[in-house]
Design a protein around this motif. Structure first.
Motif, short mmCIF file in Angstrom:
data_model
loop_
_atom_site.label_atom_id
_atom_site.label_comp_id
_atom_site.label_asym_id
_atom_site.label_seq_id
_atom_site.Cartn_x
_atom_site.Cartn_y
_atom_site.Cartn_z
N PHE A 190 47.60 38.98 45.74
CA PHE A 190 47.15 37.63 45.39
C PHE A 190 45.93 37.75 44.48
CE2 PHE A 190 49.51 37.09 49.27
CZ PHE A 190 50.16 35.88 49.12
N THR A 191 45.67 36.67 43.75
CA THR A 191 44.48 36.61 42.92
C THR A 191 43.52 35.59 43.51
OG1 THR A 191 45.69 37.21 40.92
CG2 THR A 191 43.56 36.14 40.63
N PHE A 192 42.31 36.04 43.82
CA PHE A 192 41.24 35.17 44.28
C PHE A 192 40.42 34.72 43.06
CE2 PHE A 192 40.40 36.67 48.94
CZ PHE A 192 41.68 36.29 49.28
N THR A 193 40.00 33.46 43.07
CA THR A 193 39.10 32.94 42.04
C THR A 193 37.86 32.37 42.71
OG1 THR A 193 40.98 32.36 40.63
CG2 THR A 193 38.86 31.35 40.10
N ASP A 194 36.68 32.82 42.28
CA ASP A 194 35.45 32.34 42.92
C ASP A 194 34.95 31.07 42.22
OD1 ASP A 194 34.08 33.07 40.60
OD2 ASP A 194 33.10 34.81 41.49
N ALA A 195 33.81 30.56 42.69
CA ALA A 195 33.29 29.29 42.19
C ALA A 195 32.89 29.35 40.72
CB ALA A 195 32.09 28.87 43.03
N LYS A 196 32.69 30.55 40.18
CA LYS A 196 32.34 30.71 38.78
C LYS A 196 33.54 31.06 37.91
CE LYS A 196 27.57 32.13 39.75
NZ LYS A 196 26.54 33.20 39.55
N GLY A 197 34.73 31.05 38.50
CA GLY A 197 35.93 31.33 37.74
C GLY A 197 36.30 32.80 37.63
N ARG A 198 35.56 33.66 38.28
CA ARG A 198 35.87 35.09 38.23
C ARG A 198 37.06 35.40 39.13
NH1 ARG A 198 29.63 36.65 39.27
NH2 ARG A 198 30.18 35.32 41.05
N LYS A 199 37.95 36.25 38.65
CA LYS A 199 39.20 36.55 39.34
C LYS A 199 39.20 37.97 39.89
CE LYS A 199 41.77 33.30 36.45
NZ LYS A 199 41.81 32.26 37.49
N THR A 200 39.78 38.10 41.10
CA THR A 200 39.89 39.41 41.76
C THR A 200 41.27 39.51 42.39
OG1 THR A 200 37.52 39.35 42.29
CG2 THR A 200 38.87 40.96 43.46
N ALA A 201 41.99 40.58 42.08
CA ALA A 201 43.30 40.81 42.70
C ALA A 201 43.10 41.55 44.02
CB ALA A 201 44.19 41.62 41.77
#
Length: 324
Positions: A190-201
């Motif tokens: 899955f891809t997580f997106t934080d409050a600043k729009g940064r993405k982490t798989a």
């Protein structure tokens, strides 16, 4: 200029092929459920992971989780409903045999009628095939390879061409001492997106705080065919069961769309929280029938990175409808 049959035939054949492929893709979830029945029979239960037990408890998020995703479910504690299970669609499969592996761990976060997220994990760090089409082929090969099948059987040929499936079927851990003492893995990314729009798989894993414990051959024989449900009933009556939930962070070169490949153990783990299981459902038959865990049920801030999630999300309601 008038078109002849000879001139339009290649276009016609191409159009038919594309149409057939589209229909096959659209019908794939229904076909997959039928393929599971080919392998395990039709029992008016779940097409896979039919034998299981339902419990409930709570989830407490870790402060590290909001640094990875803006999903609101990581801002506060919430209720969870969980179901542990054996592999296969056979509701009477013995708990103490290898064919019951991998074990399943499904989690519904929040209220049953409006969950924040569903997760479906199992006790093997990987999956036998890369795509839904290949999974259907595997199930059909199992179904065609009974005791009377000529050698090499369909499953022999499939495993010869798909080494990851052979690894999956031959390197499972022994049966666990308890559903509470196995580690579980969410093998799709899955891809997580934080409050600043940064993405982490990420991929998920659930680590039992009681420690991993598995049965040797003597203990397996002594445990009997139906030891897991009574064991967890006794266990949860004496105290809560806890799992730490981690996100394994993808590194450079890690495949997001191939669940047959486990990411290296050197990848960073970020703790997302702790799941505490405190109660056994008093209505096992009712709750097992009415519960559907859909891996595409996701909060804002989490999206699938592996296309197989969409296939699974479409297939589960087909199986759910069959058992109603």
């Amino acid at each position: 200029m008038a078109m002849t049959l000879r001139s339009i035939l290649p276009v016609l054949i191409f159009s038919i092929a594309i149409g057939s492929a589209a229909r096959a893709q659209n019908d794939l979830p229904t076909h997959l459920v039928a393929d599971l029945h080919t392998a395990f029979g039709t029992h008016l239960e779940r097409a896979v992971h039919a034998k299981g037990v339902v419990l409930s408890g709570s989830f407490a998020p870790d402060p590290a989780a909001p640094k990875l995703t803006k999903a609101a479910m990581f801002a506060r504690p919430m209720a969870v409903t969980v179901r542990f299970s054996d592999f296969t669609g056979i509701p009477t499969i013995p708990d103490n045999i290898g064919d019951a592996d991998p074990r399943g761990f499904a989690i519904k976060f929040g209220p049953l009628d409006n969950p924040a997220m569903d997760i479906v994990a199992h006790s093997f760090n990987g999956f036998p095939v890369r795509t839904g089409v290949e999974f259907g082929e595997l199930m059909r090969a199992i179904g065609a390879s009974g005791p009377g099948a000529a050698k090499p059987t369909a499953i022999d040929r499939f495993l010869g061409a798909h080494p990851a499936a052979a690894t999956f079927l031959t390197t499972q851990k022994p049966p666990p001492a308890s559903y509470a003492t196995a580690a579980y893995f969410g093998v799709n990314a899955f891809t997580f997106t934080d409050a600043k729009g940064r993405k982490t798989a990420v991929r998920y894993r659930f680590v039992p705080l009681a420690g991993e414990q598995y049965l040797d051959a003597a203990a397996r024989a002594a445990a009997g065919a139906n030891y897991l449900a009574p064991e967890i009933k006794r266990r949860v009556a004496t105290g809560p069961i806890r799992f730490a939930w981690f996100a394994q962070i993808a590194g450079s070169g890690d495949k997001l769309d191939d669940p047959t490949v486990a990411w290296p153990e050197t990848r960073r783990l970020v703790k997302l929280g702790v799941i505490t299981i405190s109660r056994l459902s008093a209505y096992q038959v009712r709750d097992s029938k009415r519960l559907m865990f859909v891996p595409g049920t996701l909060p804002d801030g989490v999206v699938p990175a592996d296309p197989m999630i969409d296939i699974r999300t479409a297939a589960y309601p087909v199986s759910f409808a069959e058992r109603q």
